[in-house]
Design a protein around this motif. Structure first.
Motif, mmCIF file in Angstrom:
data_model
loop_
_atom_site.group_PDB
_atom_site.id
_atom_site.type_symbol
_atom_site.label_atom_id
_atom_site.label_comp_id
_atom_site.label_asym_id
_atom_site.label_seq_id
_atom_site.Cartn_x
_atom_site.Cartn_y
_atom_site.Cartn_z
ATOM 1 N N ARG A 1 0.849 -1.189 0.000
ATOM 2 C CA ARG A 1 0.000 0.000 0.000
ATOM 3 C C ARG A 1 0.888 1.244 0.000
ATOM 4 O O ARG A 1 1.114 1.870 1.043
ATOM 5 N N PRO A 2 1.408 1.642 -1.144
ATOM 6 C CA PRO A 2 2.310 2.804 -1.199
ATOM 7 C C PRO A 2 1.649 4.085 -0.705
ATOM 8 O O PRO A 2 2.322 4.971 -0.182
ATOM 9 N N TRP A 3 0.331 4.198 -0.855
ATOM 10 C CA TRP A 3 -0.356 5.386 -0.343
ATOM 11 C C TRP A 3 -0.204 5.487 1.173
ATOM 12 O O TRP A 3 -0.021 6.577 1.712
ATOM 13 N N PHE A 4 -0.240 4.344 1.856
ATOM 14 C CA PHE A 4 -0.118 4.342 3.315
ATOM 15 C C PHE A 4 1.288 4.765 3.726
ATOM 16 O O PHE A 4 1.467 5.605 4.623
ATOM 17 N N VAL A 5 2.298 4.194 3.079
ATOM 18 C CA VAL A 5 3.688 4.525 3.419
ATOM 19 C C VAL A 5 3.961 6.008 3.180
ATOM 20 O O VAL A 5 4.553 6.694 4.023
ATOM 21 N N ALA A 6 3.514 6.532 2.028
ATOM 22 C CA ALA A 6 3.751 7.937 1.712
ATOM 23 C C ALA A 6 3.072 8.860 2.717
ATOM 24 O O ALA A 6 3.656 9.849 3.180
ATOM 25 N N CYS A 7 1.846 8.529 3.090
ATOM 26 C CA CYS A 7 1.120 9.358 4.046
ATOM 27 C C CYS A 7 1.764 9.309 5.431
ATOM 28 O O CYS A 7 1.896 10.338 6.108
ATOM 29 N N VAL A 8 2.176 8.122 5.860
ATOM 30 C CA VAL A 8 2.778 7.989 7.189
ATOM 31 C C VAL A 8 4.095 8.761 7.258
ATOM 32 O O VAL A 8 4.399 9.403 8.276
ATOM 33 N N VAL A 9 4.885 8.726 6.188
ATOM 34 C CA VAL A 9 6.122 9.511 6.169
ATOM 35 C C VAL A 9 5.797 10.999 6.303
ATOM 36 O O VAL A 9 6.434 11.735 7.074
ATOM 37 N N GLY A 10 4.784 11.456 5.563
ATOM 38 C CA GLY A 10 4.367 12.854 5.677
ATOM 39 C C GLY A 10 3.907 13.204 7.075
ATOM 40 O O GLY A 10 4.231 14.270 7.611
ATOM 41 N N HIS A 11 3.170 12.289 7.700
ATOM 42 C CA HIS A 11 2.703 12.539 9.060
ATOM 43 C C HIS A 11 3.874 12.559 10.050
ATOM 44 O O HIS A 11 3.863 13.321 11.021
ATOM 45 N N GLY A 12 4.862 11.731 9.796
ATOM 46 C CA GLY A 12 6.056 11.763 10.638
ATOM 47 C C GLY A 12 6.751 13.110 10.565
ATOM 48 O O GLY A 12 7.254 13.621 11.571
ATOM 49 N N VAL A 13 6.754 13.715 9.360
ATOM 50 C CA VAL A 13 7.381 15.036 9.207
ATOM 51 C C VAL A 13 6.628 16.086 10.007
ATOM 52 O O VAL A 13 7.232 16.925 10.693
ATOM 53 N N TRP A 14 5.275 16.055 9.953
ATOM 54 C CA TRP A 14 4.563 17.083 10.729
ATOM 55 C C TRP A 14 4.707 16.851 12.233
ATOM 56 O O TRP A 14 4.759 17.823 12.995
ATOM 57 N N HIS A 15 4.797 15.599 12.667
ATOM 58 C CA HIS A 15 5.047 15.357 14.087
ATOM 59 C C HIS A 15 6.411 15.930 14.495
ATOM 60 O O HIS A 15 6.544 16.521 15.577
ATOM 61 N N PHE A 16 7.400 15.766 13.640
ATOM 62 C CA PHE A 16 8.730 16.323 13.921
ATOM 63 C C PHE A 16 8.656 17.848 14.005
ATOM 64 O O PHE A 16 9.218 18.465 14.919
ATOM 65 N N MET A 17 7.962 18.466 13.045
ATOM 66 C CA MET A 17 7.842 19.921 13.049
ATOM 67 C C MET A 17 7.027 20.412 14.245
ATOM 68 O O MET A 17 7.268 21.495 14.770
ATOM 69 N N ALA A 18 6.051 19.613 14.683
ATOM 70 C CA ALA A 18 5.315 19.970 15.885
ATOM 71 C C ALA A 18 6.251 20.022 17.086
ATOM 72 O O ALA A 18 6.121 20.900 17.953
#
Length: 416
Positions: A234-251
């Motif tokens: 599910r490449p959509w899941f991996v791509a989204c989770v990576v993006g969410h990891g970035v916003w958690h880092f920025m938070a």
């Protein structure tokens, strides 16, 4: 059962949010400094990150209500022991470290089971509405908890605050542990379970609720590999989770540097409190509106919501005045409020229930790891490059990582 689920999630979120304030005040009363406080708080995080994949496998093996019951009872006991020691006048940082680690282990096993519990109890068409309600009650619990813990500590001491937290976890354990999901007949006698077609065009079979995976035969290693295969296809899941990891880092960056700027340049502590309150209003509003908006492509909305964290990063970089900073943070958390119930619902719809615990444990692992990392590196980065440069780079990264992920969101995926 849905109301029981909502009450249980509210209590569990409240208990989780009570712990950091209680531990912080307990360490300070014990005469500990920043080092001891960091050690106590990290003691919960380390076992959580290490054991989350194991918790994901367990969540797919055992009835989710049973796992959540044991996890919250464990946290109840750890808080009860802390309360007992503090009420007896025993302030030992080593004990707080050990008991925090026990709580981290419980979270690692309990967190992946919660999405499976929701899927088991709530029919597909109702999940977005229920996930939105869960988002509202958990957001309000997280906001109220520091004030509750602080008030109890000031009036009666941290021991009583830990005792209240133990009672809250006892309530969540008994509430969620008592959730009973409908049981489907297992496959037997050559009769196959009904086949469901996912919105991505894949085929998935529902796992009979309550059937233990231990009876199936695969060992832990094989199940872990199979869980990763569910993720990788599910490449959509991996791509989204990576993006969410970035916003958690920025938070993590923003929540460290934002208070510094607010206190130094925007009028003091009250200004930062206003920023946080505006963010809370934005998040609750987003969660409330998520099931009510005409969303046809939920993954697109999810990623745009995560990309909204660019606004507070830009305000931080520009040294914006207080109204702009507060408004930018409100917009960011409004986007995250939309993200939460939509993401929970899409993942539950598109991942087979038999693998949901393992898949969500990967999601949670990225999220749990990224924000503390952002909190840890914010001050050193600011010391080397100032505040503006990390904020600019962070804003670009959080927007790019999440908007690029939209490319993996198939156009035919629509809200039911």
């Amino acid at each position: 059962m849905v109301m029981r689920l909502l009450v249980g999630r509210c209590l569990s979120a409240l208990g989780t949010a009570l712990i950091p304030t209680t531990l912080t005040l307990a360490v300070l009363r014990a005469g500990g400094g920043e080092g001891e406080l960091g050690l106590v708080l990290a003691a919960e995080l380390v076992p959580l990150l290490v054991l989350l994949p194991v918790g994901g496998v367990l969540a797919d093996r055992v009835r989710p209500a049973r796992v959540v019951l044991l996890a919250d009872l464990t946290r109840c006991l750890s808080q009860a022991v802390i309360a007992g020691e503090l009420l007896l006048g025993v302030y030992r940082v080593a004990d707080l470290v050990l008991l925090s680690a026990v709580a981290g282990v419980a979270i690692a096993f309990g967190s992946p089971a919660v999405p499976r519990l929701v899927v088991a109890v709530v029919p597909g068409p109702e999940r977005l509405r229920v996930n939105a309600r869960i988002g509202v009650v958990t957001s309000l619990s997280a906001v109220a908890a520091p004030a509750i813990a602080g008030t109890i500590t000031v009036v009666a001491g941290p021991g009583w605050a830990a005792g209240v937290t133990a009672v809250v976890f006892a309530g969540s354990a008994l509430t969620l542990g008592g959730v009973r999901a409908p049981v489907l007949a297992p496959e037997s006698g050559g009769v196959r379970a009904p086949v469901l077609t996912s919105k991505f065009g894949g085929v998935r079979r529902p796992l009979p609720v309550g059937r233990e995976l231990a009876a199936r035969g695969p060992g832990f290693g094989r199940e872990l590999v199979e869980g990763w295969r569910e993720i990788s296809r599910r490449p959509w899941f991996v791509a989204c989770v990576v993006g969410h990891g970035v916003w958690h880092f920025m938070a993590g960056l923003f929540l460290t540097l934002g208070p510094v700027v607010a206190v130094r340049d925007l009028g003091g502590e009250a200004s930062w409190a206003l920023v946080v309150q505006c963010g809370t209003v934005g998040m609750v509003l987003g969660v409330f509106l998520a099931p009510r908006l005409p969303v046809r492509r939920p993954l697109v909305v999810v990623q745009i919501g995560a990309a909204c964290y660019v606004f507070p990063m830009a305000a931080l970089a520009a040294g914006a005045p207080l109204p702009v900073m507060a408004g930018a943070y409100a917009v960011a958390l409004f986007g995250l409020g939309l993200l939460s119930p939509l993401w929970e619902t899409v993942v539950a719809d598109e991942v087979p229930e038999s693998a949901l615990g393992r898949v969500r444990s990967f999601d949670q692992l990225i999220s749990f790891a990224s924000r503390p990392f952002g909190l840890a590196v914010a001050a050193p980065l600011a010391g080397v490059a100032g505040i503006a440069a990390p904020a600019v780079v962070g804003g670009v990264l959080v927007a790019a990582a999440n908007l690029i992920a939209i490319a993996w969101a198939p156009g035919r995926v629509q809200r039911r």
